[in-house]
Scaffold this active site. Structure first.
Site, PDB file in Angstrom:
ATOM      1  N   THR A  98      46.957 -17.395  51.532  1.00 40.77           N
ATOM      2  CA  THR A  98      46.198 -18.339  50.640  1.00 40.77           C
ATOM      3  C   THR A  98      44.419 -17.426  51.567  1.00 40.77           C
ATOM      4  OG1 THR A  98      46.068 -19.776  52.596  1.00 40.77           O
ATOM      5  CG2 THR A  98      46.699 -20.068  50.332  1.00 40.77           C
ATOM      6  N   HIS A  99      43.834 -16.857  50.888  1.00 38.49           N
ATOM      7  CA  HIS A  99      42.567 -16.005  51.474  1.00 38.49           C
ATOM      8  C   HIS A  99      43.169 -14.840  51.571  1.00 38.49           C
ATOM      9  CE1 HIS A  99      40.290 -20.138  51.120  1.00 38.49           C
ATOM     10  NE2 HIS A  99      41.387 -20.222  51.312  1.00 38.49           N
ATOM     11  N   ASN A 132      39.506  -4.646   1.644  1.00 42.24           N
ATOM     12  CA  ASN A 132      38.974  -6.493   2.363  1.00 42.24           C
ATOM     13  C   ASN A 132      40.336  -7.319   2.346  1.00 42.24           C
ATOM     14  OD1 ASN A 132      36.295  -4.826   1.743  1.00 42.24           O
ATOM     15  ND2 ASN A 132      35.496  -6.736   1.296  1.00 42.24           N
ATOM     16  N   LYS A 149      51.980  11.078  51.901  1.00 42.91           N
ATOM     17  CA  LYS A 149      51.943   9.924  50.718  1.00 42.91           C
ATOM     18  C   LYS A 149      52.641   9.708  49.642  1.00 42.91           C
ATOM     19  CE  LYS A 149      48.123   7.877  50.369  1.00 42.91           C
ATOM     20  NZ  LYS A 149      47.487   8.615  49.696  1.00 42.91           N
ATOM     21  N   GLU A 205      48.987   0.402  40.256  1.00 47.81           N
ATOM     22  CA  GLU A 205      47.255   0.771  40.162  1.00 47.81           C
ATOM     23  C   GLU A 205      47.005   0.958  38.536  1.00 47.81           C
ATOM     24  OE1 GLU A 205      46.471   3.388  43.699  1.00 47.81           O
ATOM     25  OE2 GLU A 205      48.060   4.252  42.995  1.00 47.81           O
ATOM     26  N   LYS A 253      40.129  -2.439  15.010  1.00 47.22           N
ATOM     27  CA  LYS A 253      42.033  -1.565  14.832  1.00 47.22           C
ATOM     28  C   LYS A 253      42.191  -0.580  15.861  1.00 47.22           C
ATOM     29  CE  LYS A 253      41.883  -1.326   9.813  1.00 47.22           C
ATOM     30  NZ  LYS A 253      40.430  -1.629  10.267  1.00 47.22           N
ATOM     31  N   SER A 296      38.997   6.224   8.324  1.00 47.81           N
ATOM     32  CA  SER A 296      39.881   5.575  10.092  1.00 47.81           C
ATOM     33  C   SER A 296      41.441   6.140   9.174  1.00 47.81           C
ATOM     34  CB  SER A 296      39.424   3.720   9.392  1.00 47.81           C
ATOM     35  OG  SER A 296      40.192   3.725   8.063  1.00 47.81           O
ATOM     36  N   GLN A 343      36.139  -2.411  10.231  1.00 45.54           N
ATOM     37  CA  GLN A 343      36.462  -1.523  10.952  1.00 45.54           C
ATOM     38  C   GLN A 343      37.266  -0.897  12.351  1.00 45.54           C
ATOM     39  OE1 GLN A 343      37.232   1.205   7.472  1.00 45.54           O
ATOM     40  NE2 GLN A 343      36.261   3.219   9.512  1.00 45.54           N
ATOM     41  N   TYR A 357      33.044  -9.077   4.299  1.00 48.20           N
ATOM     42  CA  TYR A 357      32.994  -8.300   5.594  1.00 48.20           C
ATOM     43  C   TYR A 357      32.643  -7.450   5.328  1.00 48.20           C
ATOM     44  CZ  TYR A 357      35.521  -4.052   5.755  1.00 48.20           C
ATOM     45  OH  TYR A 357      35.897  -2.751   6.056  1.00 48.20           O
ATOM     46  N   SER A 386      51.110  12.774  46.800  1.00 53.29           N
ATOM     47  CA  SER A 386      49.600  13.424  47.049  1.00 53.29           C
ATOM     48  C   SER A 386      49.324  14.853  46.778  1.00 53.29           C
ATOM     49  CB  SER A 386      48.292  12.779  48.427  1.00 53.29           C
ATOM     50  OG  SER A 386      47.989  13.575  48.560  1.00 53.29           O
TER      51      SER A 386
HETATM   52  N1  ARG Z   1      38.927   1.171   5.915  1.00 51.89           N
HETATM   53  C1  ARG Z   1      38.139  -0.592   6.204  1.00 51.89           C
HETATM   54  C2  ARG Z   1      39.013  -1.448   6.855  1.00 51.89           C
HETATM   55  O1  ARG Z   1      39.476  -1.063   8.192  1.00 51.89           O
HETATM   56  C3  ARG Z   1      39.065  -0.687   5.029  1.00 51.89           C
HETATM   57  C4  ARG Z   1      38.169  -2.403   4.221  1.00 51.89           C
HETATM   58  C5  ARG Z   1      37.212  -1.370   3.051  1.00 51.89           C
HETATM   59  N2  ARG Z   1      36.701  -2.146   2.965  1.00 51.89           N
HETATM   60  C6  ARG Z   1      35.300  -1.648   2.205  1.00 51.89           C
HETATM   61  N3  ARG Z   1      34.636  -2.466   1.369  1.00 51.89           N
HETATM   62  N4  ARG Z   1      34.890  -0.515   2.106  1.00 51.89           N
HETATM   63  O2  ARG Z   1      38.219  -2.867   7.750  1.00 51.89           O
END
Ligand code: ARG
Length: 456
Positions: free
Chosen positions: A152-153, A107, A280, A287, A322, A20, A319, A314, A274
C-alpha cells in the site's frame, strides 16, 4: 445521388471533409444485413414484389462478397458506406434498387448499423476478456504457493500470495464483462423505422425487422433513436475502464520487472531492447497498454464532448462517433490478445519474492493481532507494536531477534509462543475470512474461477 435540389457540384475540399466511407466502409456487413431485413419488411408491406426483393438480396450479397474480397471500388464522392452500397445496387439491378431506401433515412440506417456492429463486438471482446482471465488464473495455478509483499502506498505492507494478487485482476475483468453485458442490453434495440426524425407515413412492420435481426426490443421514440449515442458512450466507457484495469496491471509488472524488484521476467518475445543501451530489456507490452489507455479515455471524452452540445435530433457532428469507437475497439482487442499471450510466458522468481515477503516487519500487524487475542485492546496493542518496531530499528535487530524480556518491556501479555507469529507459512494460513488470502481460500478461488471460466 442527393442533389435534386442543388445547382452546383460540391467542392472537392468539401468532399474530403464530408466523406466517411474511408472509415465507415467497415460497417458494410451490418449495412447489408440491415438493408436485407428492411427490404423484407418493404415486401411484406407490398412495396416490393417478391421478385424485386430477391433481386435486392442477390445484388446486396454480391456487393458484400466483393467488399469482403477487397475488389469493390468505394467512391468518396458518394460520402458514406450506405450510399456507396445503395448506388452500386441500383446500378446493378435498376428500378428495384431505387426502391430500397423507401421509408428509411441514413439517420436510422446508421444507428442500426452501429448497433449491429457494436452488438457483435460485445461478443468478441467478451471472449477476449475471458481468455485474459484464463491466462491470469493459469498463472495463479502455476505459482500457487508463491508469496510476495503486498503493497500500500507502494510500501511493503503485508505478505500475500501472488495468486491472490492476480485474482484481484480477474475480479476487475469480471466486472468489466458485467458492464459489457449491461451495455449490450441497451445497444440491442432496433432503431430502423425512425426515419430521419419522425418515422414515415409508409407503414413498415418494425417488429418484423427486429425479429429478422434478432433484436429483443424496439426503440420507442423516433427522435431519440436517430440522435442517441448513449450506447456508443457506454461502450467507450467499458473499454476505457478495461484499459484502466490493464494499465494498473501494467504498472505492477513494470515495477516487478525492474532491477529494483526483480520479481518477474517478461519473455523476449514480448520485450524490446534499447537502440543505444545493450543491457536494456523493456516491458513494452505493459508500457504500450498503459499508453493506449490514454487513448481509450480520450475517445470516451471525445464522444461525450461531441454529443453534449447537440440540439435535437441528428446533426452531422454525430459522424464523428465512428472513428472514436472503431479505434477503442481495435486497440482494446489488440492489447487483450497480445497481453494474454505475454502473461502466459511470465516467469516469476519465487525465491526473490519470498525473500522480500520474509521481512518480519510485514508481520507487525499479525503481532498486534497476537496481543489482541491475548486480551489487549487493539489501539493499545497497535501502540505497543509501534514502540517495538521503533526499538528494533534503533537496535538494528529484526523483530524475531529480540528477547522475550525485551518484548515484555512493551507489553506484559507477550508469551514465549509469540515467535510463531513470524513463520510466514503459518501467517499465510491464518487469513481465513471470505475474500482473505489464506492458502486454502486462494486455492479454492483458483478452482472456482477455473470452473467458471470453463463454462463461459
Ligand atoms: N455518414 C453519416 C454518419 O455517419 C450517415 C448519416 C448521414 N445523415 C445525414 N443526414 N447526412 O452519421
Amino acid at each position: 445521388m442527393l442533389r435534386g435540389r442543388f445547382q452546383q457540384e460540391t467542392a472537392a475540399s468539401m468532399q474530403r471533409l464530408s466523406e466517411s466511407v474511408s472509415f465507415d466502409w467497415r460497417l458494410f456487413r451490418f449495412d447489408i444485413l440491415g438493408s436485407i431485413a428492411h427490404a423484407k419488411a418493404l415486401q411484406k408491406a407490398r412495396l416490393l414484389t417478391v421478385d424485386e426483393l430477391s433481386q435486392i438480396e442477390t445484388g446486396l450479397l454480391g456487393i458484400e462478397k466483393e467488399i469482403a474480397a477487397g475488389t469493390f471500388a468505394f467512391r468518396p464522392e458518394l460520402e458514406d458506406v450506405h450510399m456507396n452500397i445503395e448506388a452500386e445496387l441500383t446500378k446493378r439491378i435498376g428500378a428495384a434498387g431505387a426502391k430500397l431506401h423507401t421509408a428509411r433515412s441514413r439517420n436510422d440506417q446508421v444507428a442500426l448499423d452501429l448497433r449491429l456492429y457494436l452488438r457483435n463486438e460485445c461478443t468478441e471482446i467478451r471472449a477476449l476478456l475471458i481468455d485474459f482471465q484464463r491466462a491470469l488464473v493459469e498463472l495463479g495455478r502455476k505459482y500457487s504457493n508463491a508469496v510476495l509483499p503486498g503493497y500500500t502506498h507502494l510500501q511493503r505492507a503485508q505478505p500475500v500470495l501472488l495468486a491472490h494478487h492476480f485474482l484481484a485482476y480477474v475480479e476487475m475483468i469480471e466486472r468489466d464483462k458485467e458492464r459489457l453485458a449491461d451495455a449490450r442490453q441497451r445497444i440491442n434495440r432496433m432503431p430502423l423505422g425512425s426515419g430521419a426524425i419522425a418515422a414515415s407515413t409508409i407503414p413498415i412492420d418494425r417488429a418484423y425487422v427486429a425479429q429478422l435481426l434478432d433484436f429483443p426490443e424496439l426503440t420507442r421514440n423516433s427522435m431519440d433513436a436517430v440522435s442517441d449515442r448513449d450506447f456508443v458512450a457506454e461502450m467507450l466507457f467499458v473499454l476505457a475502464l478495461v484499459g484502466v484495469h490493464l494499465s494498473r496491471l501494467s504498472e505492477d509488472l513494470i515495477l516487478f520487472a525492474s532491477s529494483e524488484f526483480k520479481f518477474v521476467k517478461i519473455s523476449d518475445a514480448y520485450s524490446t531492447g534499447s537502440s543505444l543501451m545493450p543491457q536494456k530489456k523493456n516491458p513494452d507490452v505493459c508500457e504500450l497498454t498503459r499508453g493506449k489507455t490514454g487513448r481509450l479515455i480520450g475517445n470516451l471524452v471525445s464522444l461525450l464532448t461531441v454529443v453534449k452540445g447537440l440540439p435535437m435530433t441528428y446533426n452531422r457532428d454525430l459522424q464523428e462517433d465512428k472513428e472514436a469507437v472503431f479505434d477503442s475497439i481495435d486497440q482494446t482487442k489488440l492489447v487483450l490478445e497480445v497481453y494474454a499471450a505475454m502473461i502466459r510466458e511470465l516467469e516469476f522468481d519465487t525465491r526473490v519474492m519470498q525473500q522480500a515477503a520474509s521481512d518480519p516487519a510485514l508481520l507487525a500487524t499479525d503481532l498486534a493481532d497476537y496481543l489482541v487475542l491475548h486480551g489487549l485492546p487493539f489501539r493499545q496493542s497497535h501502540e505497543a507494536i509501534g514502540g517495538l518496531v521503533a526499538y528494533s530499528q534503533k537496535e538494528q535487530r529484526a523483530l524475531p531477534d529480540l528477547s522475550l524480556e525485551e518484548y515484555r518491556r512493551f507489553s506484559d501479555r507477550f508469551e514465549p509462543d509469540l515467535y510463531q507469529v513470524f513463520q510466514l507459512d503459518r501467517a499465510m494460513t491464518k487469513r481465513v475470512a471470505l475474500g482473505a488470502p489464506s492458502a486454502k481460500n486462494v486455492a479454492a478461488q483458483l478452482e472456482a474461477w477455473d470452473a467458471k471460466l470453463r463454462e463461459q
